[in-house]
Design an enzyme around this catalytic site. Structure first.
Site, short mmCIF file in Angstrom:
data_model
loop_
_atom_site.label_atom_id
_atom_site.label_comp_id
_atom_site.label_asym_id
_atom_site.label_seq_id
_atom_site.Cartn_x
_atom_site.Cartn_y
_atom_site.Cartn_z
N LYS A 27 42.22 88.94 -25.41
CA LYS A 27 41.20 88.07 -25.51
C LYS A 27 39.85 88.76 -25.60
CE LYS A 27 42.12 85.07 -22.30
NZ LYS A 27 43.02 86.08 -21.52
N ARG A 102 40.64 76.64 -18.67
CA ARG A 102 42.02 77.21 -18.16
C ARG A 102 42.83 76.16 -17.37
NH1 ARG A 102 40.09 82.99 -17.52
NH2 ARG A 102 41.87 84.16 -16.96
N ARG A 141 45.17 98.82 -18.00
CA ARG A 141 43.70 98.84 -17.68
C ARG A 141 43.16 98.95 -16.31
NH1 ARG A 141 41.66 92.81 -19.11
NH2 ARG A 141 42.48 92.36 -16.85
N ARG A 147 40.16 97.42 -12.11
CA ARG A 147 39.95 96.22 -11.68
C ARG A 147 40.65 95.72 -10.83
NH1 ARG A 147 39.57 91.78 -16.48
NH2 ARG A 147 40.63 90.47 -14.88
N ARG A 158 48.87 86.16 -11.62
CA ARG A 158 47.94 85.61 -12.56
C ARG A 158 48.82 85.11 -13.80
NH1 ARG A 158 44.67 90.65 -14.05
NH2 ARG A 158 43.60 89.31 -15.54
P1 AMP Z 1 39.67 87.01 -16.94
O1 AMP Z 1 38.96 88.13 -16.79
O2 AMP Z 1 39.53 85.86 -17.96
O3 AMP Z 1 41.21 87.42 -16.83
O4 AMP Z 1 39.41 86.19 -15.49
C1 AMP Z 1 39.50 86.88 -14.26
C2 AMP Z 1 39.67 86.06 -13.16
O5 AMP Z 1 38.43 85.25 -13.16
C3 AMP Z 1 40.91 84.81 -13.20
O6 AMP Z 1 41.92 85.57 -12.65
C4 AMP Z 1 40.15 83.83 -12.36
O7 AMP Z 1 40.16 84.23 -10.90
C5 AMP Z 1 38.80 83.78 -12.88
N1 AMP Z 1 38.63 82.86 -13.83
C6 AMP Z 1 37.93 83.30 -15.05
N2 AMP Z 1 37.91 82.10 -15.83
C7 AMP Z 1 38.49 80.99 -14.98
C8 AMP Z 1 38.42 79.86 -15.32
N3 AMP Z 1 38.05 79.21 -16.62
N4 AMP Z 1 38.98 79.08 -14.37
C9 AMP Z 1 39.05 79.22 -13.11
N5 AMP Z 1 39.00 80.78 -12.83
C10 AMP Z 1 38.64 81.42 -13.76
#
Ligand code: AMP
Length: 207
Positions: A27, A102, A141, A147, A158
């Protein structure tokens, strides 16, 4: 006819896109490409949270514990952040949301934010990738970017949380006939091409 109307709408209005897919489906990478193609900001809640964690803001301190475990940050924190971000000038004429909504509550919140502005989503792009591939990508990654949430246990959590809370949202948007599904496997440019084609088929074309 309906097609011509859609086309006219496209040329006079801006694009409001949403990217949805499992962690590791690509994404973030595709969001950057699409943001350039459509000249709209890519808004990634994950990036905003990571920025806050890095800068040790109050929000960052609250979000970190959830992120490190692979859990979602509570809706109360996430919704406020998105409401604020979408109210900024650069998002007025279109945006691409990556990683939001989400949860079912976030869908409701986004609907409210947009309808208060007299707007709505144009399309939801579902990016697919099989589980083995996303785990492989995320572990890779981890090596490249280090990360904190890319360790194997956290990756598994996740993916579970995605299946439980986010995958069902695709049906919500499909019921509104907003979803296009695109295979996220392959070269970055190949996948971008597929997305642009799927959008064009709906009368949504890049500038
Ligand atoms: P991502 O980089 O989109 O995979 O997001 C990394 C982490 O940020 C996720 O595993 C969540 O802990 C948090 N996060 C990102 N977007 C959301 C969301 N819309 N709702 C809740 N937690 C989020």
């Amino acid at each position: 006819c309906a097609d011509a109307t859609a086309q006219l709408r496209r040329s006079t209005e801006m694009t409001r896109l949403l990217l949805i897919g499992a962690p590791g489906a690509g994404k973030g990478t595709q969001a950057e490409k699409l943001a350039i193609a459509f000249d709209i900001p890519a808004i990634s809640t994950g990036d905003i949270f990571r920025h806050n964690v890095k800068n040790e803001t109050e929000l960052g301190k609250q979000a970190k514990a959830f992120m490190d475990r692979g859990e979602y940050v509570p809706d109360s924190l996430t919704n406020d952040l998105v409401r604020d971000r979408l109210s900024q000038a650069d998002a007025k004429d279109g945006f691409l949301l990556d990683g939001y909504p989400r949860t079912a509550d976030q869908v409701v919140e986004l609907d409210e934010i947009l309808s208060a502005n007299g707007t709505a989503l144009d399309v939801v792009v579902q990016l697919t990738a099989d589980t083995d591939e996303v785990v492989r990508r995320l572990l890779n990654r981890a090596l490249e970017q280090g990360r904190a949430d890319d360790t194997e246990d956290v990756i598994r959590r996740r993916l579970e949380v995605y299946e439980e809370q986010t995958a069902p949202l695709i049906n919500v948007y499909a019921a509104r006939d907003l979803v296009v599904t695109v295979d996220g496997l392959g070269e970055v440019s190949e996948v971008t091409g597929r997305i642009l084609e799927a959008l064009a088929a709906r009368g949504i074309t890049a500038k």
